[in-house]
Design an enzyme around this catalytic site. Structure first.
Site, mmCIF file in Angstrom:
data_model
loop_
_atom_site.group_PDB
_atom_site.id
_atom_site.type_symbol
_atom_site.label_atom_id
_atom_site.label_comp_id
_atom_site.label_asym_id
_atom_site.label_seq_id
_atom_site.Cartn_x
_atom_site.Cartn_y
_atom_site.Cartn_z
ATOM 1 C CE LYS A 178 -1.632 2.831 2.939
ATOM 2 N NZ LYS A 178 -1.855 3.953 2.297
ATOM 3 C CD GLU A 253 13.087 4.489 8.245
ATOM 4 O OE1 GLU A 253 13.402 5.229 9.221
ATOM 5 O OE2 GLU A 253 13.062 4.665 7.195
ATOM 6 C CB CYS A 287 13.257 9.606 7.875
ATOM 7 S SG CYS A 287 14.086 8.344 6.800
ATOM 8 C CD GLU A 391 10.272 13.292 11.268
ATOM 9 O OE1 GLU A 391 11.464 12.499 10.630
ATOM 10 O OE2 GLU A 391 9.137 12.484 11.375
#
Length: 487
Positions: A178, A253, A287, A391
């Protein structure tokens, strides 16, 4: 919303065929703000069909030799490489990234992912021990697990999707993938090449849609024993909860709040251009991007002056312009979120030295409604500020001063994340010492984003569970069995 006939309409890819969906989601071109694509809004029914196809394909695919699977992966890599320009154009339009980044990073890496695992699958060995006194030999064997659920993010769409598909199918698993509903086009384009590459029907199934519907159906499906996910820590918590009743194997992750530590003996001619890249590449939507830069006090003002001067040279604009350095952010909502961090920093008394709210952004006429933002540098931010703790995932970096090695290690580790870090120093002893003590799955010294895919990739703390790489992905996508033979 009224739609023109020119819209691209995607379909799910299940059991080797494209299948229309009963409802669709709008996908926007981030550089113009216009809807340009319709993506299936899949749910339980579509996931059920995809899992069934993957289960049916598993016996035949898993019984092929590693060499046979390797040849098919290499063929798929060749086909994607042949269409590299078309894939790059689509990735740039769909995600907002610059055409140069898609052309030189995203698509070549997707090709390399297939070639890399096509090769590595041929070189794994299992273990064997002998107990002569007992007349026994023990050995291990590894077998594919079954149907792998793969959920990939919007920042590096084909790059990160293939980083999961390649090892999963190389090991003999079948997959239901997906991609993000915001960046589905290159996954759909890849599906068109699968049959030509020799991938049997049902081995790779791609279901498009949201995390809340399609993603959840996949995570909760009892016949999907493992889930590999790249994305936000918040979504990973939900995946962990939903998959717990099924005892699924998870590889997660997640995000990062990555520090760069610049000591006063750093080579700034190398450090400044690399740290600009590590802060603003792909609009800061990686990331592994640097968002906290700690500079030793002796060189702090010089670093800041040079860094800001260079950041101002980065060109923001139409992603298809090859001279542009920064494209559009993924969505209107994401742009607002990133901007809100800059406003918070200002409210807390930090100084915005360039970028958002300080410099004016001139955009070409066709891109006035796009989601653009200038590279933004913030100084004098407190360590406890949300800008130093959370973040941001945009072209924003914070630069602060430090005095001692001991102090900067503690400050660098004072966030919930632990994905990547960079250390800049010409003192070899210090580089090793600091790298050992940083709570980070990856530490680059005097460089950034130099990767050997053989080695483990992943983070500590809230940056994830598990690792990906030649050996690590092989271990995740296979079950190990110990067999004892008495002779």
């Amino acid at each position: 919303m009224a739609h023109s006939k020119a819209l691209l309409v995607l379909e799910n890819f299940i059991d080797g065929k494209f299948v229309p969906c009963s409802s669709y989601i709008d996908s926007y071109n981030p550089s113009t703000g216009d809807v340009y694509c319709r993506v299936p809004d899949s749910g339980k029914e579509e996931v059920e069909a995809a899992v069934k196809a993957a289960r049916n394909a598993f016996p035949i695919w898993s019984s092929k030799s590693p060499l046979e699977r390797s040849q098919i992966l290499n063929k798929l890599a060749d086909l994607i490489e042949h269409d590299l320009e078309a894939f790059a154009q689509a990735e740039s339009k769909d995600q907002g990234k610059t055409i140069m980044f898609a052309r030189t990073v995203d698509i070549p890496r997707a090709v390399h992912n297939f070639r890399f695992f096509a090769s590595s699958i041929l070189h794994h060995t299992t273990e064997c021990t002998e107990m002569a006194t007992m007349g026994c030999v023990h050995y291990t064997s590894r077998a594919p697990v079954g149907v792998a659920g793969l959920i990939s993010p919007w920042n590096l769409p084909l790059y990160l999707l293939t980083w999961k598909i390649a090892p999963a199918i190389a090991c003999g698993n079948t997959v239901v993938a997906k991609p993000s509903e915001m960046t589905s086009v290159t996954a759909w384009m890849m599906c068109k090449l699968l049959e030509k590459a020799g991938v049997p029907h049902g081995v790779v199934n791609v279901v498009f849609g949201t995390g809340a519907k399609a993603g959840e159906a996949l995570v909760c499906h009892p016949d999907v024993p493992l889930i590999s996910f790249t994305g936000s820590t918040l979504t990973a918590q939900r995946i962990t909860e939903k998959s717990a009743p099924h005892c699924k194997r998870l590889s997660l992750e997640l995000g990062g709040k990555n520090p760069a530590i610049v000591f006063d003996d750093a080579d700034l001619t190398q450090c400044i251009p690399t740290t600009l890249r590590s802060s603003f590449a792909n609009q800061g939507e990686i990331c592994l991007c640097t968002s906290r830069i700690f500079v030793q006090r002796g060189i702090y003002s010089e670093f800041l002056k040079r860094f800001v001067a260079e950041a101002k040279k980065w060109k923001v604009g139409n992603p298809s312009d090859p001279t542009v350095d920064v494209g559009a952010l993924i969505s209107k909502e994401h742009l607002e979120k990133v901007r809100s961090y800059v406003k918070k920093a200002q409210a807390e008394g930090a100084r915005v030295l360039c970028g958002e709210g300080v410099d004016s952004l001139a955009l070409p006429t066709g891109n006035q409604k796009g989601y653009f933002m200038l590279p933004t540098v913030i100084a004098e931010v407190k360590d406890e500020s949300c800008c130093m703790q959370e973040e941001i995932f945009g072209p924003v970096t914070c630069v602060v001063a430090f005095d001692t090695e001991e102090e900067v290690i503690e400050r660098a580790n004072s966030v919930k994340y632990g994905l990547a870090a960079t250390v800049w120093s010409s003192n070899v002893g210090r580089v090793h010492r600091v790298a050992q003590r940083l709570q980070s799955g990856l530490v680059w010294t005097n460089c950034w984003l130099v990767r050997d895919l053989n080695l483990p990739f992943g983070g500590m703390k809230a940056s994830g569970i598990g690792r990906e790489g030649a050996k690590d992905s092989y271990e995740f996508f296979t079950e190990v069995k110990t067999i004892t033979i008495k002779h």
